[in-house]
Design an enzyme around this catalytic site. Structure first.
Site: not given
Ligand code: UFG
Length: 332
Positions: A12, A32-33, A141, A189, A221, A282, A284-285
């Site tokens: 970003i 800081n790479l 986080y 992601h 999402r 997963r 925490g989703d």
């Molecule tokens: N998902 C899958 N399979 C995967 C990866 C993701 O089904 O291999 C699903 C996740 O369960 C989620 C959706 O795809 O429902 C999006 O997942 P991401 O990991 O792409 O993104 P997140 O929603 O978990 O995370 C994003 C940001 C975080 C932020 C969060 C807020 O990347 O930094 O939203 O909830 F904290």
């Protein structure tokens, strides 16, 4: 005067640097790479390699640069990892901002545009989510970002530091010119993972649960284009400079897509079948996260340009096709 982009070599942050330069700003970058890529930094930006927690280093940077404002992108940002390593998250994120605010105070720098997250809300009470809704993070986080927002609030009261805490929903896509894009290691992601399957770098996508209370059972999402996200940062900077009130702003497209819908869209955009199977949820989703972004639209004058999910995926696909190994062995 310069804009100092902290974390400007990341996904970003590197887009922020490009767009600031495209709009005529003088830009300096600190990174800081550890997760960022030197090649992602626009050649017109001055680059300082170091960690923002190192106050001596940061003081040196502020001594060289006449900083008008700070864009702060440095953070650990993986929800799951933060549950395993909370102290690392509080150290990097909270201590990092502490150092930044201290040095800003010393040099009398008054504006900070801050990368916050939808994770500050936790499991939402209502959809779409408004900035005034309850913040109850379900991960270290999200908690670290909420603490950081509060630190800026108190510094605003005490020292007149102006801040915009931009609460991102799901950021995706890449610069339409194809010069920079997303290169996380490991990648977690959804959209880049789906595209890695299309490129045959992964066997399949695992859909994390199909038993949520949504129409097709997978999580929903709110995906927004990284270029639109950065537009909002630059508008927020102007807004602060013009005396706008400090505070939090949601940034989302206000459209919700399920995991299966993203998969279908990616199949259409790439022309690849993209294998997928359903796995466990997963931890925490939340089931649904969709932003109400009216505040950013009304107060910052923000208008997303790329609100079509196919276009977001297409730009990401162009980057992944042309940089199948990310920044490895390639110069942009
Ligand atoms: N998902 C899958 N399979 C995967 C990866 C993701 O089904 O291999 C699903 C996740 O369960 C989620 C959706 O795809 O429902 C999006 O997942 P991401 O990991 O792409 O993104 P997140 O929603 O978990 O995370 C994003 C940001 C975080 C932020 C969060 C807020 O990347 O930094 O939203 O909830 F904290």
């Amino acid at each position: 005067m310069s804009v100092l982009v902290l974390g400007g070599a990341g996904y970003i942050g590197s887009h922020a640097v490009y767009q600031l330069i495209e709009q005529g700003y003088d830009v300096a970058v600190v990174d800081n790479l550890q997760t960022g890529h030197r090649q992602a930094v626009h050649t017109a930006a001055r680059f300082y390699e170091g960690d923002v927690r190192d106050k001596e280093f940061l003081t040196e940077v502020f001594t060289h640069e006449d900083v008008e404002g700070v864009f702060h992108f440095c953070a650990y940002s993986l929800v799951g990892e933060s549950v395993e390593k909370p102290l690392a998250y509080f150290n990097n994120n909270v201590q990092g901002l502490q150092s930044v605010l201290e040095v800003m105070y010393t040099f009398n720098v008054k504006h900070i545009v801050f990368s916050s997250t939808a994770a500050v809300y936790g499991e939402p009470d209502t959809i779409p989510i408004n900035e005034t809704d309850t913040t109850n993070p379900t991960s270290p986080y999200g908690e670290s970002k909420l603490v950081m927002e509060k630190m800026m609030c108190w510094c605003h009261e005490a020292y007149g530091v102006n801040f915009a805490a931009l609460r991102y929903f799901n950021v995706a896509g890449a610069h339409p010119d194809g010069v920079i894009g997303e290169d996380h290691r490991p990648e977690t992601h959804l959209i880049p993972i789906v595209l890695e399957v299309a490129l045959e770098q992964r066997e399949q996508l695992t859909v994390f649960g199909d038993d949520y209370n949504t129409a097709d059972g997978s999580c929903i999402r709110d995906y927004l284009h990284v270029v639109d996200l950065i537009d909002a940062h630059i508008l927020a900077f102007d807004y602060l400079k013009n005396g706008g009130a400090s505070g939090a702003f949601n940034l989302g497209s206000s459209n919700g897509y399920s995991v299966f819908e993203i998969l279908e869209a990616a199949r259409a955009v790439t022309g690849h079948s993209i294998n997928a199977s359903v796995g466990k949820r997963r931890a925490g989703d939340p089931s649904v996260l969709i932003a109400a972004s009216d505040k950013a639209k009304n107060q910052l004058g923000w208008q997303p340009r790329f609100d079509d999910i196919n276009e977001i995926i297409r730009h990401a696909w162009e980057w992944h096709q042309h940089h199948p190994h990310g920044y490895d062995k390639e110069e942009v």
